[in-house]
Design an enzyme around this catalytic site. Structure first.
Site, PDB file in Angstrom:
ATOM      1  N   THR A 135      32.605  56.238  72.732  1.00 15.15           N
ATOM      2  CA  THR A 135      33.877  55.806  73.636  1.00 15.15           C
ATOM      3  C   THR A 135      34.986  57.104  73.680  1.00 15.15           C
ATOM      4  O   THR A 135      34.436  58.431  73.126  1.00 15.15           O
ATOM      5  CB  THR A 135      34.646  54.531  73.193  1.00 15.15           C
ATOM      6  OG1 THR A 135      35.505  54.198  73.949  1.00 15.15           O
ATOM      7  CG2 THR A 135      35.145  54.799  71.711  1.00 15.15           C
ATOM      8  N   LYS A 155      32.338  60.560  75.951  1.00 11.73           N
ATOM      9  CA  LYS A 155      31.229  60.052  76.773  1.00 11.73           C
ATOM     10  C   LYS A 155      30.624  60.997  77.705  1.00 11.73           C
ATOM     11  O   LYS A 155      29.504  61.216  77.799  1.00 11.73           O
ATOM     12  CB  LYS A 155      31.989  58.799  77.518  1.00 11.73           C
ATOM     13  CG  LYS A 155      32.317  57.644  76.789  1.00 11.73           C
ATOM     14  CD  LYS A 155      32.796  56.552  77.955  1.00 11.73           C
ATOM     15  CE  LYS A 155      33.311  55.316  77.035  1.00 11.73           C
ATOM     16  NZ  LYS A 155      33.876  54.527  77.658  1.00 11.73           N
ATOM     17  N   ASN A 172      27.427  56.023  76.963  1.00  8.25           N
ATOM     18  CA  ASN A 172      28.336  55.414  76.168  1.00  8.25           C
ATOM     19  C   ASN A 172      27.731  54.633  75.197  1.00  8.25           C
ATOM     20  O   ASN A 172      27.968  54.024  74.239  1.00  8.25           O
ATOM     21  CB  ASN A 172      29.332  54.445  76.746  1.00  8.25           C
ATOM     22  CG  ASN A 172      28.630  53.005  77.285  1.00  8.25           C
ATOM     23  OD1 ASN A 172      27.467  53.215  77.509  1.00  8.25           O
ATOM     24  ND2 ASN A 172      29.395  52.021  77.321  1.00  8.25           N
ATOM     25  N   ASP A 188      29.275  51.213  81.027  1.00  2.93           N
ATOM     26  CA  ASP A 188      30.730  50.878  81.263  1.00  2.93           C
ATOM     27  C   ASP A 188      30.740  50.155  82.822  1.00  2.93           C
ATOM     28  O   ASP A 188      31.367  49.264  82.878  1.00  2.93           O
ATOM     29  CB  ASP A 188      31.613  52.253  81.270  1.00  2.93           C
ATOM     30  CG  ASP A 188      32.011  52.296  79.771  1.00  2.93           C
ATOM     31  OD1 ASP A 188      31.972  51.557  78.846  1.00  2.93           O
ATOM     32  OD2 ASP A 188      32.438  53.448  79.336  1.00  2.93           O
ATOM     33  N   GLY A 200      34.670  60.453  81.907  1.00  2.18           N
ATOM     34  CA  GLY A 200      33.542  59.443  81.563  1.00  2.18           C
ATOM     35  C   GLY A 200      33.460  58.068  82.127  1.00  2.18           C
ATOM     36  O   GLY A 200      32.456  57.484  82.748  1.00  2.18           O
ATOM     37  N   ARG A 212      44.678  64.222  87.199  1.00  3.17           N
ATOM     38  CA  ARG A 212      45.457  65.214  86.974  1.00  3.17           C
ATOM     39  C   ARG A 212      44.856  66.618  87.417  1.00  3.17           C
ATOM     40  O   ARG A 212      45.310  67.612  88.049  1.00  3.17           O
ATOM     41  CB  ARG A 212      46.126  65.458  85.654  1.00  3.17           C
ATOM     42  CG  ARG A 212      47.266  64.328  85.504  1.00  3.17           C
ATOM     43  CD  ARG A 212      47.402  64.329  83.835  1.00  3.17           C
ATOM     44  NE  ARG A 212      46.407  64.005  82.905  1.00  3.17           N
ATOM     45  CZ  ARG A 212      46.394  63.693  81.530  1.00  3.17           C
ATOM     46  NH1 ARG A 212      47.538  64.361  81.154  1.00  3.17           N
ATOM     47  NH2 ARG A 212      45.545  63.575  80.960  1.00  3.17           N
ATOM     48  N   THR A 213      43.555  66.605  87.145  1.00  2.00           N
ATOM     49  CA  THR A 213      42.677  67.967  87.548  1.00  2.00           C
ATOM     50  C   THR A 213      41.797  67.436  88.858  1.00  2.00           C
ATOM     51  O   THR A 213      41.116  66.667  88.929  1.00  2.00           O
ATOM     52  CB  THR A 213      41.715  68.294  86.292  1.00  2.00           C
ATOM     53  OG1 THR A 213      42.484  68.210  84.982  1.00  2.00           O
ATOM     54  CG2 THR A 213      41.048  69.284  86.495  1.00  2.00           C
ATOM     55  N   GLY A 242      41.234  44.920  79.645  1.00  2.00           N
ATOM     56  CA  GLY A 242      40.042  45.761  79.411  1.00  2.00           C
ATOM     57  C   GLY A 242      38.943  44.893  78.804  1.00  2.00           C
ATOM     58  O   GLY A 242      37.712  45.340  78.593  1.00  2.00           O
TER      59      GLY A 242
END
Length: 265
Positions: free
Chosen positions: A69, A73, A94, A110, A137, A159-160, A246
């Site tokens: 996790t 990942k 994962n 996931d 991931g 952000r990237t 989650g």
């Protein structure tokens, strides 16, 4: 299993931080239910030490496999000897099975778990527009799963920007004609809003998106399991949104994880 002995097989979950994980409790309970003489243990490892740890773990002859996790990942792909085509396209792993000869085989569950969790809660993604915060991931896995589930369009924000562009390109290759855009922190104009970043694990984390732009007609979903109500979910509730925690993502992939890593008597 009533006690750990020399016959007990070991599985491990790798994370940084590790305190929030719920997988050990869940999979140990599942092993007890299945009558497996095994135990899943938490291992706190940083990114710089991941390769060395995995190299050592593969020599453990009683190791059944690994659950991987945040934040490992993506890095885990290169540390496996073999990964599924889906995990290769997603660029993350994962769940890892150790073969008898020490080879490590990786899979990514996931996305399937996330979509199954939505549907279990009565939220059908097909035909709905989705906003995804994150391009790591778990976000990659969820993006592919949402495309497979038939969302009408997907906006990815991170952000990237280069990570978003890379994800969008791979989605376009896998699903020709699928509508995917690169977005900003503004989640407005989407029916399902998903946080697939790690922001929210720590008390002082910034929000992963501009919560002021949320509206009551939106569904806001998390992949973070602890805390159950993250700052984002709390902000979404204040704005009248339906929220989805989650936990269901993990709950819906437990059997898949156990089967893939051969948790059986």
């Amino acid at each position: 299993m009533t006690e750990i002995t020399g016959h007990t097989r070991v599985w491990a979950i790798l994370a940084d931080p590790i305190h929030h994980v719920k997988t050990p409790q869940a999979l140990n309970a599942l092993m007890r239910k299945r009558g497996v003489d095994g135990v899943l243990i938490p291992i706190h490892v940083g990114a710089d030490d991941l390769s060395g740890l995995v190299s050592g773990l593969r020599t453990m002859r009683n190791l059944g496999g690994l659950i991987v996790t945040v934040p490992h990942k993506t890095a885990m792909v290169a540390l496996c000897d073999e990964v599924s085509p889906a995990a290769r396209a997603i660029g993350a792993v994962n769940t890892v099975r150790r073969e008898a000869d020490g080879r490590l085989v990786g899979e990514m569950l996931d996305g399937a778990g996330f979509v199954a969790g939505l549907r279990q809660a009565g939220i059908e993604p097909k035909g709905r527009s989705a906003y995804l915060a994150g391009a790591g991931g778990a976000a990659n896995a969820i993006a592919f799963a949402l495309a497979e589930a038939g969302v009408s369009r997907l906006t990815v924000a991170n952000r990237t920007r280069s990570k978003c562009e890379d994800l969008a390109q791979r989605l376009a290759e896998a699903y020709p004609g699928f509508a995917v855009e690169i977005g900003s922190p503004d989640p407005s104009g989407h029916e399902i809003v998903v946080n697939a970043t790690s922001l929210g694990l720590r008390e002082n984390d910034p929000l992963p998106l501009d919560a002021d732009r949320l509206t009551p007609d939106q569904i806001v979903a998390e992949i973070i399991m602890q805390p159950e109500t993250t700052a984002l979910l709390a902000a979404a509730k204040e704005r009248g949104c339906r929220t989805h925690p989650g936990g269901p993502m993990l709950a819906c992939q437990l059997e898949l994880m156990a089967d893939f890593t051969e948790m059986r008597p």
